[in-house]
Design a protein around this motif. Structure first.
Motif, PDB file in Angstrom:
ATOM      1  N   ASP A  96     -29.835  -4.059  12.929  1.00  0.00           N
ATOM      2  CA  ASP A  96     -29.622  -4.626  11.599  1.00  0.00           C
ATOM      3  C   ASP A  96     -28.305  -4.127  11.004  1.00  0.00           C
ATOM      4  N   ASP A  97     -27.981  -2.867  11.231  1.00  0.00           N
ATOM      5  CA  ASP A  97     -26.711  -2.335  10.730  1.00  0.00           C
ATOM      6  C   ASP A  97     -25.531  -3.032  11.389  1.00  0.00           C
ATOM      7  N   LEU A  98     -25.644  -3.293  12.688  1.00  0.00           N
ATOM      8  CA  LEU A  98     -24.576  -3.990  13.403  1.00  0.00           C
ATOM      9  C   LEU A  98     -24.402  -5.403  12.852  1.00  0.00           C
ATOM     10  N   GLN A  99     -25.521  -6.102  12.633  1.00  0.00           N
ATOM     11  CA  GLN A  99     -25.460  -7.463  12.097  1.00  0.00           C
ATOM     12  C   GLN A  99     -24.850  -7.472  10.705  1.00  0.00           C
ATOM     13  N   ALA A 100     -25.206  -6.508   9.887  1.00  0.00           N
ATOM     14  CA  ALA A 100     -24.669  -6.450   8.532  1.00  0.00           C
ATOM     15  C   ALA A 100     -23.156  -6.242   8.565  1.00  0.00           C
ATOM     16  N   ALA A 101     -22.687  -5.394   9.483  1.00  0.00           N
ATOM     17  CA  ALA A 101     -21.243  -5.167   9.604  1.00  0.00           C
ATOM     18  C   ALA A 101     -20.528  -6.422  10.078  1.00  0.00           C
TER      19      ALA A 101
ATOM     20  N   MET B  31     -16.764  -0.441  12.246  1.00  0.00           N
ATOM     21  CA  MET B  31     -17.774   0.603  12.317  1.00  0.00           C
ATOM     22  C   MET B  31     -17.168   1.855  12.962  1.00  0.00           C
ATOM     23  N   ARG B  32     -17.750   2.980  12.708  1.00  0.00           N
ATOM     24  CA  ARG B  32     -17.232   4.242  13.239  1.00  0.00           C
ATOM     25  C   ARG B  32     -17.116   4.156  14.759  1.00  0.00           C
TER      26      ARG B  32
ATOM     27  N   MET C 226     -17.968   0.508  21.237  1.00  0.00           N
ATOM     28  CA  MET C 226     -17.623  -0.632  22.089  1.00  0.00           C
ATOM     29  C   MET C 226     -16.136  -0.623  22.424  1.00  0.00           C
ATOM     30  N   ARG C 227     -15.828  -0.825  23.694  1.00  0.00           N
ATOM     31  CA  ARG C 227     -14.454  -0.719  24.203  1.00  0.00           C
ATOM     32  C   ARG C 227     -13.895  -2.107  24.493  1.00  0.00           C
TER      33      ARG C 227
END
Length: 290
Positions: A29-34, A168-169, A174-175
């Motif tokens: 959910d945090d990833l989707q929000a970002a 995101m930090r 992710m590379r």
């Protein structure tokens, strides 16, 4: 089945995300929000597949839809391919099912791919090298590609920078290096009869993507993930000329709505004779509908 003659366009890049978004405990959910912040998406919760189908039906647009299996690398549980295929079948007038399998699943993944194509009507597979954490030309992925190629499936690869993890930090771990489209040149050589789609304008490797698509007959480009008003001039120039039969409309729903993409596309400097190729004709040919 989709009435390809009746729909006004085929969106070759939409995501089935909602069931993953229900798992607040795994961080998705945090990833989707970002991502929603990055793209300026006008929702607080991603749409379900049924809501996606209803939206596309209202727009008279068909959509290729898929999950992303990156659970090994990210810890986010994947949306079951069978569930995507089932809901797509219930909305077969607008949805075309693709699946996603992490190549690290090896022979298990290859067996799953064959089963999904034979028993569930899956037409292709989505790979996201940055999320999955692999180079597309890694030989460990070749067993999965062989299964896809043997069954006449399509392989669609994310290329270029990604909104996933952007801001995101640490980019959420992710590379970007994995998504250079030049790695797909090896795959196109080794699987010359498998249709390969390079997803998105491939910033910062746009020239590499154009070169691979021009050189390899089985390689295409979908134009998702960016508004056409931001397309680099070289991409539009090739789409209007040498690669006019290689370009596909894609939105990146639910981050970009198809009607918003189409509105920007109408204002971009594409030739009139090229527009129908991008919006539908090229996709129909790839899908065997023409």
């Amino acid at each position: 089945m989709v009435d390809f003659a009746a729909v006004r366009a085929i969106d070759f890049h939409t995501h089935a995300e909602e069931p993953c978004g229900c798992h607040a405990d795994d961080g998705y959910d945090d990833l989707q929000a970002a991502m929603a912040t990055y793209f300026g998406a006008p929702w607080t919760h991603p749409p379900t597949m049924a809501e996606t189908a209803a939206h596309y039906r209202s727009q008279n647009i068909a959509a290729v839809i898929f999950p992303v299996d990156a659970e090994r690398e990210t810890g986010y549980r994947r949306y079951a391919n069978e569930e995507v295929a089932r809901i797509a079948a219930e909305n077969a007038d607008v949805l075309i099912p693709f699946a996603s399998i992490d190549p690290a699943k090896g022979k298990l993944g290859a067996r799953e791919a064959r089963r999904l194509m034979r028993d569930f009507g899956v037409r292709g597979f989505k790979f996201h090298p940055t999320q999955m954490g692999f180079y597309p030309n890694d030989r460990s992925a070749y067993g999965l590609y062989e299964a896809i190629a043997d069954e006449g499936g399509i392989a669609l690869f994310h290329t270029g920078q990604t909104g996933v993890g952007s801001g995101m930090r640490g980019g959420n771990g992710m590379r970007l290096k994995y998504s250079n489209p030049m790695y797909l040149d090896d795959v196109a050589v080794d699987f010359p009869d498998m249709t390969i789609i390079l997803a998105h304008p491939s910033f910062p490797w746009q020239d590499e993507a154009l070169a691979v698509a021009q050189h390899k007959p089985n390689v295409f480009i979908d134009l998702s993930g960016w508004s056409p008003k931001y397309f680099p001039e070289t991409l539009i120039r090739y789409a209007n000329s040498l690669l006019k039969h290689k370009m596909l409309f894609g939105s990146d729903w639910p981050m970009i709505a198809p009607e918003k993409w189409l509105d920007a596309f109408a204002k971009a400097p594409f030739k009139d004779e090229v527009r129908p190729l991008i919006l539908k004709d090229n996709a129909m040919r790839i899908l065997g509908a023409q």
